[in-house]
Design a protein around this motif. Structure first.
Motif, mmCIF file in Angstrom:
data_model
loop_
_atom_site.group_PDB
_atom_site.id
_atom_site.type_symbol
_atom_site.label_atom_id
_atom_site.label_comp_id
_atom_site.label_asym_id
_atom_site.label_seq_id
_atom_site.Cartn_x
_atom_site.Cartn_y
_atom_site.Cartn_z
ATOM 1 N N ALA A 176 0.822 -1.208 0.000
ATOM 2 C CA ALA A 176 0.000 0.000 0.000
ATOM 3 C C ALA A 176 0.858 1.261 0.000
ATOM 4 O O ALA A 176 0.523 2.257 -0.657
ATOM 5 N N CYS A 177 1.992 1.227 0.701
ATOM 6 C CA CYS A 177 2.881 2.397 0.761
ATOM 7 C C CYS A 177 3.489 2.723 -0.602
ATOM 8 O O CYS A 177 3.769 3.887 -0.902
ATOM 9 N N ILE A 178 3.716 1.695 -1.408
ATOM 10 C CA ILE A 178 4.275 1.938 -2.743
ATOM 11 C C ILE A 178 3.330 2.800 -3.567
ATOM 12 O O ILE A 178 3.769 3.671 -4.341
ATOM 13 N N TYR A 596 5.502 18.076 -13.183
ATOM 14 C CA TYR A 596 6.159 17.090 -14.032
ATOM 15 C C TYR A 596 5.731 15.711 -13.543
ATOM 16 O O TYR A 596 5.995 15.329 -12.401
ATOM 17 N N PHE A 597 5.052 14.993 -14.411
ATOM 18 C CA PHE A 597 4.536 13.675 -14.037
ATOM 19 C C PHE A 597 5.686 12.674 -14.025
ATOM 20 O O PHE A 597 6.235 12.309 -15.056
ATOM 21 N N ILE A 598 6.042 12.239 -12.817
ATOM 22 C CA ILE A 598 7.098 11.243 -12.657
ATOM 23 C C ILE A 598 6.839 10.506 -11.344
ATOM 24 O O ILE A 598 6.276 11.069 -10.404
ATOM 25 N N GLY A 599 7.208 9.250 -11.290
ATOM 26 C CA GLY A 599 6.949 8.444 -10.107
ATOM 27 C C GLY A 599 8.044 8.539 -9.074
ATOM 28 O O GLY A 599 9.067 9.206 -9.255
ATOM 29 N N ASN A 600 7.827 7.859 -7.967
ATOM 30 C CA ASN A 600 8.811 7.770 -6.891
ATOM 31 C C ASN A 600 9.811 6.676 -7.261
ATOM 32 O O ASN A 600 9.468 5.502 -7.317
ATOM 33 N N LEU A 601 11.044 7.072 -7.501
ATOM 34 C CA LEU A 601 12.058 6.121 -7.972
ATOM 35 C C LEU A 601 12.226 4.938 -7.026
ATOM 36 O O LEU A 601 12.410 3.801 -7.467
ATOM 37 N N ILE A 602 12.156 5.191 -5.731
ATOM 38 C CA ILE A 602 12.346 4.109 -4.758
ATOM 39 C C ILE A 602 11.278 3.041 -4.954
ATOM 40 O O ILE A 602 11.568 1.836 -5.022
ATOM 41 N N ALA A 727 9.262 2.658 4.042
ATOM 42 C CA ALA A 727 8.234 3.694 3.972
ATOM 43 C C ALA A 727 8.828 5.066 4.249
ATOM 44 O O ALA A 727 8.465 6.057 3.593
ATOM 45 N N PHE A 728 9.754 5.141 5.200
ATOM 46 C CA PHE A 728 10.393 6.422 5.519
ATOM 47 C C PHE A 728 11.197 6.930 4.330
ATOM 48 O O PHE A 728 11.122 8.126 3.977
ATOM 49 N N ILE A 729 11.966 6.049 3.696
ATOM 50 C CA ILE A 729 12.766 6.461 2.542
ATOM 51 C C ILE A 729 11.856 6.892 1.391
ATOM 52 O O ILE A 729 12.120 7.890 0.712
ATOM 53 N N MET A 730 10.765 6.144 1.172
ATOM 54 C CA MET A 730 9.816 6.525 0.118
ATOM 55 C C MET A 730 9.211 7.891 0.405
ATOM 56 O O MET A 730 9.043 8.717 -0.496
#
Length: 773
Positions: A176-178, A596-602, A727-730
């Motif tokens: 869910a965090c992703i 800018y539409f971009i995702g979370n790399l992590i 989750a913290f890093i994300m």
């Protein structure tokens, strides 16, 4: 796993009291001899698996999802990216104005409903990115709230999918965090776009299917039917939200086929009657019900949109005449012999045109022409577009006999040059395989046959009258059987760069369709308006719903495939999982702000790692078993195959078809697959942290002799630590990229460069390499 444990699994004795009706999952659980005793679980695991912890996790995830998606949802107060399209559609529903779009209507209907609910009057144009909502007093926050709500609810649904699949609370929280902390999902969810609706219904489809499968030992019970029909309902809603929603139908279809194939296995001990009962139930839930709902949504769509609008010209004349105020309905008149008309090409909109200039004797490629009078396609109103219809049969003085009808043969006289339209077996200027169109003197009868053309109305019936505007037709040359045709390529300077008109041997070509734009004058050279007098306004005609539906589906498929134009932010599917590039949604020079539409790399790269590890695990297990080595216990193997395999199926079905498409593609097309990959990543994490699985997953039913003893996966303290750190890093990464997600605050050039985590990201306002702080 020890060699002794492996040997124990390979040499275990069959259980004679196991019912042959049990599925592989129960067989898997029956083999679960290695699972730890639940009394030996760690305190952290027991605490996290309590009902209270489950409720806390759902509430916390949902609250955070709403907070992140509604944060500054009023910013920017301008049209962003594809809001120019989907905002318009909300306006069209409110004004009941017909439009055409490649996507099914459900998500857009919901936008229309949201707009009506918040008091939007539908009169804002959504013309350009950057147009102000505030100045036009548009309640845009209410429109954006719809996808924000659905996007927020997707997070707890992802959690629920993992929990219902048998994974622990901490693993479900990981998946869910992703989605929760993903910048791409947040950016998409807080704008008037379709993907949040699509993904919500897709995840609900997955959730309902898992709940349905868990009741397989209570088949045909009320709950079993409830979740089965709910799955079919949400599958239909996914299909009706966006064109690629059909991929969810495919994914569920594959899962259902596998399920039925398993039931058909004679080793399960089921009768054919039992199989056909299951087949019929699934046919009702996954074929009949979705089709009914899909049709019903289009019925609502067409029932609302009853006024003429920008989508009219895409549709057939018969369809257009069902729309109130449509030009074809109001200005369509029967055409009579000796009427002077203008003829227009349906697709390119050029007029059939001629002028005294002649084709050159020799073309650039050395071919010889007839040097006849040029016949071209011209895009503007001009008297050289006037043609008179000359009969080839005797006509009565008055009455119905003077009306031109389907299959009639006639000549077309070019009014200004008094020459007759002609085609012959001479190659056209640009296409040697097609015939040249020219004209011939009306007084020279030596080529009379070459000036004869037959009218073929599109979908016409015998004796149907030819009408202006609505009477789409093909003009077929009688002697050579070619259809008058044009294309967008321009002729050289000697034809003033007008379009070529030629004879196409494929007379059924869909692009060889024309219509009469205007009736300039009748035989007495009187205005056509005198023919109708003070006729009352015409009421819209009726057309069978299924005819309209089929026509619309065909056009949607054709135009979706035709979206092949280049775009600066288009990207290939191979790049999507790695976030090689994003999309510029919106920019504002003042303050150097941008979305800018971009995702979370992590998160995205973790999903790639998860899929890669899963593939490696299954391949390694397959190879090892060929050498009579059992690296996995049966319960773990079956969980990876059945549950994680189901997630991987959704990922692949929603991803790989894009490699076959030639249309414009963008990274946001990967979002459904990204959600599925988050589920795969969670499953792999559970495998890495625990040697056992939670059991039972399925609900006990009367077909089983007795409920089985419960066992649990135990992630120990490692699970909360790993997921907490992840989750913290994300979250840190999310916050770092947030100015690009929310469009605020603005960033100076060096801050933009710092957030350009990959060199392929094309961000605005970046500092040049020579700039100094």
């Amino acid at each position: 796993m020890s060699v002794a444990g492996s040997s124990r699994i390979r040499n275990r004795k069959p259980q004679s009291d196991i019912s042959r009706d049990l599925s592989p999952e129960l067989d898997e659980d029956e083999h679960n001899n290695d699972a730890q005793n639940p009394r030996h679980r760690s305190y952290a695991e027991k605490l996290l698996e309590s009902e209270q912890a489950n409720v806390v996790a759902v509430v916390l995830l949902t609250t955070l999802a709403f907070a992140l998606r509604f944060y500054k949802i009023n910013y920017p107060d301008q049209v962003v990216f594809d809001e120019v399209h989907f905002g318009k559609f909300a306006s069209y529903y409110i004004l009941r104005t017909y439009y055409f779009d490649v996507h099914p209507p459900l998500a857009k209907l919901l936008f229309g409903l949201a707009g009506w609910f918040v008091g939007y009057d539908g009169h804002f144009g959504f013309e350009n990115i950057g147009d102000s909502y505030t100045e036009a007093h548009v309640p845009y926050v209410g429109l954006r709230a719809l996808p924000a709500i659905l996007g927020s609810l997707t997070v707890p649904v992802v959690y629920g999918i993992m929990k219902e699949s048998g994974f622990s609370t901490i693993v479900a929280t990981f998946s869910a965090c992703i989605v929760l902390f993903d910048n791409a999902h947040v950016a998409q969810d807080r704008l008037i776009l379709l993907d949040a609706t699509l993904i919500f219904f897709m995840t609900m489809t997955m959730y309902c299917y898992i709940r349905f499968k868990k009741l397989r030992y209570r088949d045909f019970s009320f709950d079993w039917w409830l979740w089965l029909l709910a799955c079919g309902t949400f599958m239909a809603f996914t299909w009706a939200s966006k064109v690629n929603g059909i991929l969810t139908v495919v994914a569920i279809g594959i899962a259902v086929i596998i399920d039925l194939w398993d039931i058909l296995d004679i080793k399960k001990g089921h009768s054919l009657e039992y199989f056909w009962k299951h087949f019929a139930a699934r046919a009702v839930a996954f074929i009949v019900l979705p089709l009914f709902l899909y049709l019903s949504i289009f019925w609502v769509h067409l029932t609302i949109l009853t006024n003429s609008g920008p989508g009219d010209t895409f549709m057939s004349p018969a369809f257009q005449e069902t729309l109130r105020g449509n030009e074809l309905l109001l200005n369509s008149h029967e055409i009579r012999y000796y009427d002077t008309i203008t003829i227009r090409h349906k697709d390119t909109r050029v007029f059939l045109h001629s002028h005294p200039d002649r084709y050159p004797l020799k073309y650039d490629d050395g071919r010889i022409s007839s040097q006849g009078q040029q016949v071209t396609g011209y895009g503007h109103d001009d008297t050289n577009n006037y043609w008179q219809i000359i009969p080839t049969k005797a006509l009565p003085e008055t009455g119905w006999g003077r009306i031109v009808r389907d299959d009639d043969v006639f000549q077309l006289l070019h009014v200004n040059t008094q020459t007759l339209l002609l085609t012959h077996d001479v190659a056209s200027p640009l296409m040697p395989t097609n015939e040249e169109f020219t004209t011939w003197s009306k007084d020279d009868l030596s080529r009379y046959n070459d000036t004869l053309f037959q009218l073929r109305l599109v979908d016409g019936f015998e004796g149907e009258a030819w009408k202006s505007k609505s009477g789409h037709f093909r003009l077929v040359h009688v002697p050579t059987k070619v259809a008058m045709w044009t294309h967008s390529k321009q002729l050289p300077d000697w034809a003033y760069k007008q379009q070529e008109i030629n004879g196409n041997k494929n007379i059924n070509d869909k692009t060889a369709i024309w219509f009469v734009d205007t009736i300039v004058a009748d035989e007495a050279e009187e205005d056509i308006k005198d023919r109708t007098g003070d006729a009352p306004p015409k009421e819209p005609k009726s057309l069978n719903f299924f005819k309209k539906f089929i026509e619309l589906q065909i056009l949607m498929l054709q135009h979706n495939a035709g979206l092949t134009a280049s775009h600066p932010y288009a990207s290939g599917p191979i790049n999507w999982p790695f976030l090689i590039s994003g999309i510029s949604f919106w920019t504002q020079t003042e303050g150097q702000k941008q979305i800018y539409f971009i995702g979370n790399l992590i998160g995205w790269w973790s999903c790639v790692i998860g899929i890669s590890l899963y593939t490696g695990i299954m391949l390694a297990d397959l190879v090892a078993r060929r050498r009579d080595i059992e690296p996995l216990t049966e319960p773990v193997r079956h969980r990876l195959i059945n549950t994680t395999g189901f997630f991987l199926l959704f990922w692949g079905v929603h991803y790989f078809p894009f490699f076959l498409m030639s249309r414009q593609l963008f990274v946001h097309h990967y979002l459904p697959s990204h959600v599925a990959s988050a589920l795969v990543a969670g499953s792999v994490l559970s495998f890495a942290l625990s040697e056992s699985v939670n059991y039972p997953v399925s609900v006990w039913g009367p077909r089983l002799r007795a409920p089985k003893k419960a066992t649990y996966a135990d992630l120990g303290s490692r699970g909360p630590v790993v997921v907490g750190v992840f989750a913290f890093i994300m979250f840190i990464m999310f916050v770092y990229i947030a100015p690009l997600t929310y469009g605020t605050p603005g960033l100076d050039g060096h801050s933009v460069n710092a957030r350009r985590l990959l060199s392929s990201w094309t961000l605005h306002f970046a500092a040049k390499a020579t700039d100094t702080p």
